[in-house]
Design a protein around this motif. Structure first.
Motif, PDB file in Angstrom:
ATOM      1  N   THR A  86       0.797  -1.173   0.058  1.00 29.57           N
ATOM      2  CA  THR A  86       0.026   0.062  -0.090  1.00 29.57           C
ATOM      3  C   THR A  86       0.792   1.181   0.019  1.00 29.57           C
ATOM      4  O   THR A  86       1.712   1.185   0.967  1.00 29.57           O
ATOM      5  N   ILE A  89       2.388   3.583   3.219  1.00 25.19           N
ATOM      6  CA  ILE A  89       2.822   2.947   4.428  1.00 25.19           C
ATOM      7  C   ILE A  89       3.967   2.342   4.169  1.00 25.19           C
ATOM      8  O   ILE A  89       4.535   1.564   3.436  1.00 25.19           O
ATOM      9  N   ASP A  91       6.248   3.895   2.750  1.00 21.10           N
ATOM     10  CA  ASP A  91       6.613   3.976   1.366  1.00 21.10           C
ATOM     11  C   ASP A  91       5.943   5.513   1.078  1.00 21.10           C
ATOM     12  O   ASP A  91       5.272   6.059   1.753  1.00 21.10           O
ATOM     13  N   SER A 114      -0.967  -5.190   2.406  1.00 21.49           N
ATOM     14  CA  SER A 114       0.121  -4.542   3.144  1.00 21.49           C
ATOM     15  C   SER A 114       0.509  -5.737   3.948  1.00 21.49           C
ATOM     16  O   SER A 114      -0.129  -6.137   4.430  1.00 21.49           O
ATOM     17  N   ALA A 115       1.894  -5.662   4.015  1.00 28.09           N
ATOM     18  CA  ALA A 115       2.526  -6.581   4.889  1.00 28.09           C
ATOM     19  C   ALA A 115       2.119  -6.806   6.325  1.00 28.09           C
ATOM     20  O   ALA A 115       1.890  -7.782   6.887  1.00 28.09           O
ATOM     21  N   TYR A 160       8.814  -3.014  10.447  1.00 26.85           N
ATOM     22  CA  TYR A 160       9.330  -3.511   9.250  1.00 26.85           C
ATOM     23  C   TYR A 160      10.836  -3.555   9.546  1.00 26.85           C
ATOM     24  O   TYR A 160      11.571  -2.811  10.072  1.00 26.85           O
ATOM     25  N   LEU A 188       5.968 -13.037   3.039  1.00 20.81           N
ATOM     26  CA  LEU A 188       4.480 -13.437   2.971  1.00 20.81           C
ATOM     27  C   LEU A 188       4.065 -13.270   1.479  1.00 20.81           C
ATOM     28  O   LEU A 188       4.541 -12.749   0.709  1.00 20.81           O
ATOM     29  N   PHE A 214      10.813  -9.350   5.983  1.00 19.44           N
ATOM     30  CA  PHE A 214      10.366  -9.762   7.379  1.00 19.44           C
ATOM     31  C   PHE A 214       9.577  -8.502   8.008  1.00 19.44           C
ATOM     32  O   PHE A 214       9.733  -7.281   7.640  1.00 19.44           O
TER      33      PHE A 214
HETATM   34  N1  SAM Z   1       4.041  -0.304   1.524  1.00 21.18           N
HETATM   35  C1  SAM Z   1       4.459  -1.822   1.945  1.00 21.18           C
HETATM   36  C2  SAM Z   1       3.336  -2.281   2.823  1.00 21.18           C
HETATM   37  O1  SAM Z   1       2.150  -1.702   2.372  1.00 21.18           O
HETATM   38  O2  SAM Z   1       3.412  -3.128   3.340  1.00 21.18           O
HETATM   39  C3  SAM Z   1       5.747  -1.954   3.022  1.00 21.18           C
HETATM   40  C4  SAM Z   1       6.865  -1.166   2.087  1.00 21.18           C
HETATM   41  S1  SAM Z   1       8.260  -1.258   2.785  1.00 21.18           S
HETATM   42  C5  SAM Z   1       9.432  -0.168   1.970  1.00 21.18           C
HETATM   43  C6  SAM Z   1       9.198  -2.697   2.662  1.00 21.18           C
HETATM   44  C7  SAM Z   1       8.774  -3.455   4.099  1.00 21.18           C
HETATM   45  O3  SAM Z   1       7.572  -4.258   4.103  1.00 21.18           O
HETATM   46  C8  SAM Z   1      10.028  -4.925   4.145  1.00 21.18           C
HETATM   47  O4  SAM Z   1      11.228  -4.362   4.409  1.00 21.18           O
HETATM   48  C9  SAM Z   1       9.460  -5.768   5.069  1.00 21.18           C
HETATM   49  O5  SAM Z   1       9.623  -5.516   6.331  1.00 21.18           O
HETATM   50  C10 SAM Z   1       7.916  -5.696   4.682  1.00 21.18           C
HETATM   51  N2  SAM Z   1       7.285  -6.547   3.627  1.00 21.18           N
HETATM   52  C11 SAM Z   1       7.171  -6.120   2.394  1.00 21.18           C
HETATM   53  N3  SAM Z   1       6.705  -7.112   1.622  1.00 21.18           N
HETATM   54  C12 SAM Z   1       6.761  -8.263   2.609  1.00 21.18           C
HETATM   55  C13 SAM Z   1       6.691  -9.760   2.333  1.00 21.18           C
HETATM   56  N4  SAM Z   1       6.497 -10.340   1.224  1.00 21.18           N
HETATM   57  N5  SAM Z   1       6.918 -10.324   3.475  1.00 21.18           N
HETATM   58  C14 SAM Z   1       7.177 -10.015   4.763  1.00 21.18           C
HETATM   59  N6  SAM Z   1       7.483  -8.761   4.714  1.00 21.18           N
HETATM   60  C15 SAM Z   1       7.199  -7.711   3.755  1.00 21.18           C
END
Ligand code: SAM
Length: 278
Positions: A86, A89, A91, A114-115, A160, A188, A214
Motif C-alpha cells: 500500500t 505505508i 513508502d 499490506s505486509a 518492518y 508473505l 520480514f
Molecule cells: N508499503 C508496503 C506495505 O504496505 O506493506 C511496505 C513497504 S516497505 C518499503 C518494505 C517492508 O515491508 C519490508 O522491508 C518488509 O519489512 C515488509 N514487507 C514487504 N513485503 C513483505 C513480504 N512479502 N513479506 C514480509 N514482509 C514484507
C-alpha cells in the motif's frame, strides 16, 4: 475539472493478490506515478497494461508532488503505486496526498495488500489493538530511543525490517524490551512464506543468515498490562474489587489475599473490613 488521485495497492509477492478494481484503475488512469518505474513496468507488462509512468520516490517526493498536482489540476487522473503493498505505508505517498487535499483534488484509496496486516492476522498475537512503527531508524541512538519509548506498550507492536539488520534489531529488542514472545512473518504471499513464533532469545540462537523480507511482531508488555489492570481494580471500591475475583470463582480466603496484594496492604485489614460490613 480536476483529475483524481488514486492510491493503488499492489501485491507484496504473489501477483494474484492484485484486485480487479486496482487493474481497472491502472488501465483507466492517464498517468501512473511509481516508486520505481522499472519495477512497476514488470507488473504492468504482466497484466498487459501500457501507461505513461512518472517516478515518485522518497528523495523526489516534494518536487514530483508539485508536477503531479499540476497534472491533476489540468484534469489528468493519476494512480500512485509503490514497489509493493500500500502506498504511503513505509513508502512514498504522504506528501502528494497532503498537497492533493490542499488543492481540493479527490484522493481515492484502492485497497489491497499490506505486509503489516497480513503478518498481524496470522501471527497469533492480539489483533484487537496494535502499534505500527514501520522501520526503526538506521541510526543506533535513534533506534534505541524508539525502543525505549515503546518499552511499556501493552499493544502488539509491528515493525518492518531489512534482512541484514534483523539480527541487530532482535538483539536491541532483547536488551531493551526483554525476552518477549515475537513473530517473524517472512516472505508473505511468496513460495517460502514462513511464520517463526518464539521468544527473542530462541529466535536469535536459531538464525544465522536470514534471507527475504520480514515483518517483526512483538507481544505487548504483559507486565504493564497487569499494572493497568491492577490500577483499575484499585480505583474500584473494595466491594467491586471483591466481586471481580468472586466472578472468577475464587474462594473468600483467596479473594482477600489477592485484594491485599493488589492494594499492598495487610490481608487482616481487608478481612476486618468485610467482617465489620456484616
Ligand atoms: N508499503 C508496503 C506495505 O504496505 O506493506 C511496505 C513497504 S516497505 C518499503 C518494505 C517492508 O515491508 C519490508 O522491508 C518488509 O519489512 C515488509 N514487507 C514487504 N513485503 C513483505 C513480504 N512479502 N513479506 C514480509 N514482509 C514484507
Amino acid at each position: 475539472m480536476n483529475g483524481k488521485l488514486y492510491l493503488v495497492a499492489t501485491p507484496i509477492g504473489n501477483l494474484e493478490d492484485i484486485t480487479l478494481r486496482a487493474l481497472k484503475i491502472l488501465k483507466e488512469v492517464d498517468i501512473i506515478a511509481a516508486e520505481d518505474t522499472r519495477h512497476t513496468l514488470g507488473l504492468l507488462n504482466h497484466f498487459e497494461i501500457s501507461k505513461p509512468l512518472i517516478s515518485y520516490y522518497k528523495q523526489n517526493e516534494k518536487s514530483k508532488s508539485e508536477i503531479l498536482i499540476k497534472k491533476l489540476l489540468e484534469g489528468n487522473n493519476i494512480a500512485l503505486v509503490s514497489d509493493a503493498g500500500t502506498p504511503g505505508i513505509s513508502d512514498p505517498g504522504e506528501e502528494i496526498v497532503r498537497k492533493a487535499i490542499e488543492n481540493n483534488i479527490d484522493v481515492i484509496p484502492i485497497p489491497g495488500c499490506s505486509a503489516l496486516i497480513n503478518a498481524l492476522i496470522a501471527s497469533g498475537l492480539p489483533t484487537k489493538e496494535f502499534l505500527f512503527i514501520g522501520f526503526l531508524s538506521a541510526l543506533k541512538k535513534e533506534k534505541r530511543e524508539k525502543l525505549e519509548e515503546i518499552k511499556y506498550e501493552t499493544r502488539t507492536i509491528i515493525l518492518y525490517e531489512a534482512p541484514h539488520k534483523l539480527k541487530d534489531t532482535l538483539e536491541c529488542i532483547l536488551e531493551i524490551l526483554g525476552n518477549r514472545k515475537i513473530v517473524l512473518a517472512r516472505e508473505l504471499t511468496k513460495i517460502h512464506e514462513e511464520f517463526i513464533r518464539d521468544t527473542v532469545s530462541n529466535i536469535l540462537s536459531q538464525i544465522e543468515e536470514v534471507k527475504g523480507e520480514f515483518v517483526i511482531l512483538i507481544d505487548g508488555n504483559i507486565e504493564s498490562q497487569k499494572d493497568v489492570e491492577k490500577a483499575n481494580l484499585n480505583d474500584k471500591t473494595l466491594e467491586e474489587h471483591y466481586d471481580f475475583y468472586d466472578r472468577q470463582g475464587l474462594c473468600k480466603k483467596e479473594i482477600i489475599k489477592k485484594i491485599a496484594k493488589d492494594r499492598d496492604v495487610n490481608k487482616n485489614e481487608i478481612y476486618q473490613y468485610f467482617i465489620n460490613k456484616k
